[in-house]
Write an enzyme that holds these catalytic residues in place. Structure first.
Site, short mmCIF file in Angstrom:
data_model
loop_
_atom_site.label_atom_id
_atom_site.label_comp_id
_atom_site.label_asym_id
_atom_site.label_seq_id
_atom_site.Cartn_x
_atom_site.Cartn_y
_atom_site.Cartn_z
CB SER A 96 -23.71 3.62 -86.69
OG SER A 96 -22.89 4.35 -85.81
CG ASP A 239 -20.39 7.38 -85.49
OD1 ASP A 239 -20.62 8.59 -85.70
OD2 ASP A 239 -21.28 6.58 -85.16
CG ASP A 241 -24.57 7.48 -87.61
OD1 ASP A 241 -23.53 7.22 -86.97
OD2 ASP A 241 -25.70 7.45 -87.09
CG ASP A 243 -24.58 8.74 -83.84
OD1 ASP A 243 -23.45 8.32 -84.19
OD2 ASP A 243 -25.49 7.98 -83.47
MG MG Z 1 -23.30 6.36 -85.02
#
Ligand code: MG
Length: 450
Positions: A96, A239, A241, A243
């Protein structure tokens, strides 16, 4: 003794120090043993993605799992693929927002949600006892590549916003994907929405050369200035990744995650003519104020996106999320979804006006954060004693203890990883917040001296 592998964000560590290929292999074997069936796998843009993924893949296949390799993609795109393809579960190779030397392994349940703790424990128990399913040469699994996930994810998002109105508005947006997994997805969604997009850090590069992959204000200086220089209607940042999503308003100002959460919550509740919004107890009261104003209700949970998602499923909530930019749309899926958040905010700005104007309707609170040292074995008793000390007040014991005062609230919560209690206080003014926090800190310290 069962070893705890999964933290609040899955398994994370520095590659080849904590997160070794040996660990990744055994985690893959344990996940494959637990999931029993077809498993989807994907990764973000980190330089170690292929190494970690290959080790997990080998482990999954040795336990007999048939694997669909989705390649590089945002975490919510993998979750959506798992949810809609009737497969046993998913594995995302991501750390992340952590620095580039980190990577991680995150397990996704068959319904696309982040795996509940009970199932993580089952995987940990297989890992610790080394009771892996070990198939002979006829039974080992295979890997099949698929590039369908991103397209079906985009189609679903476009099905959940008013594409026609958005396209007509001809908005201009600056998009910063932090060189992360959002780069593979969000620019194409914006193109299909007819939004004129200026991209920034939208080439997938796991060294994160543009800025660190956590969308904090100091990392988004370029985005802020580019929004102003290009006269854009909105700045969008993901961010690493993809999400989570953080916004910059059309004046180039960073919008804190609690404020954007409140803006979206209010719009969704208004649109539905009421409904329940779920968020952790630590969330600013500005969200509850906005939701109530729009005719809805708020339910609070313990801190953590999977907990918010579960509560949303249980209660039939219309919306939920965390103040770090992790927003959950039940019509799409029960997990944080960065691109859906971006598309929804674009729709809101299209139909309701500039973000800076919408933010004027959201009240501002001041937050006072501090911590007090407390030994691990003293934590439980301290919580009880704090509760007794505030027996006269309205309290919420969902996570730690949240005490409501006339001027604001204080959340006193033990840290799960350090010998400390965190004391978060929110009030309308800085002075009020400080006054309440001083009082609470004094009570806590006096109890600890006993
Ligand atoms: Mg994330």
């Amino acid at each position: 003794m069962v070893e705890r592998l999964f933290g609040t964000n899955g398994i994370r560590g520095v590659v080849n120090e904590e997160l070794t290929p040996e660990l990744a292999l055994d985690v893959g074997r344990a996940i494959g043993t637990h999931m029993k069936g077809r498993v989807a796998i994907g990764s973000d843009t980190r330089t170690s993605a292929d190494m970690v993924k290959s080790a997990v893949l080998a482990g999954l296949m040795s336990s007999g799992a048939e694997v669909v390799d989705l390649g590089m993609l945002p975490t919510p795109a993998l979750q959506y693929f798992v949810k809609t393809n009737g497969i046993a579960g998913g594995v995302m190779i991501t750390a992340s927002h952590n620095p580039p030397e980190f990577n991680g392994i995150k397990a996704v349940d068959a319904d696309g949600t982040e795996m509940p703790r009970s199932k993580e424990e089952a995987i940990e128990s297989i890992y610790s006892s080394r009771s892996f399913a070990q198939r002979d040469w006829r039974g080992v699994g295979h890997v099949q590549k698929s590039n369908e996930a991103i397209l079906s994810y985009h189609n679903a998002i476009l099905g959940n916003v008013d594409v026609e109105s958005i396209a007509k508005a001809k908005l201009k947006v600056v998009l910063d994907c932090a060189n992360g997994a959002g780069s593979l997805s969000t620019p194409r969604i914006l193109e299909r929405l007819g939004v004129r997009t200026v991209t920034l850090n939208c080439n997938p590069l796991g060294t994160f050369p543009g800025h660190p992959s956590e969308p904090t204000e100091d990392h988004l200086e370029d985005l802020k200035s580019l929004v102003k220089e290009t006269g854009a209607d909105l700045g969008i940042a993901h961010d690493g990744d993809g999400d989570r999503t953080i916004f910059v308003d059309e004046k180039g100002r960073y919008v804190y995650g609690d404020k954007s959460l409140a803006v979206v919550a209010s719009a969704v509740v208004k649109d539905r003519g009421g409904g329940l919004v779920v968020t952790p107890v630590s969330t600013s009261s500005c969200v509850e104020d906005a939701v109530r104003e729009a005719g809805g209700e708020v339910a609070y949970t313990r801190v953590g996106a999977p907990i918010v998602a579960r509560k949303m499923i249980e209660t039939g909530a219309v919306f939920g999320g965390e103040e770090n930019g992790g927003l959950i749309f039940p019509e799409m899926q029960f997990c944080r979804d960065g691109a859906m958040t971006a598309a929804k905010m674009i729709e809101i700005v299209t139909t309701e006006g500039p973000l800076s104007e919408l933010l004027k309707k959201i009240p501002t609170y001041q937050l006072d954060k501090r911590k007090v040292h407390c030994a691990e074995e003293r934590k439980e008793r301290l919580l009880r004693e704090v509760c007794e000390a505030y027996a006269e007040q309205r309290v919420d014991q969902t996570d730690g203890i949240k005490i409501y005062f006339d001027e604001g609230w204080t959340l006193i919560r033990p840290s799960g990883t350090e010998p400390i209690f965190r004391i978060y206080t929110e009030a309308r003014s800085e002075e009020q917040a400080k006054k309440i926090a001083d009082r609470c800190e004094k009570v806590v310290k006096e109890l600890l001296e006993d």
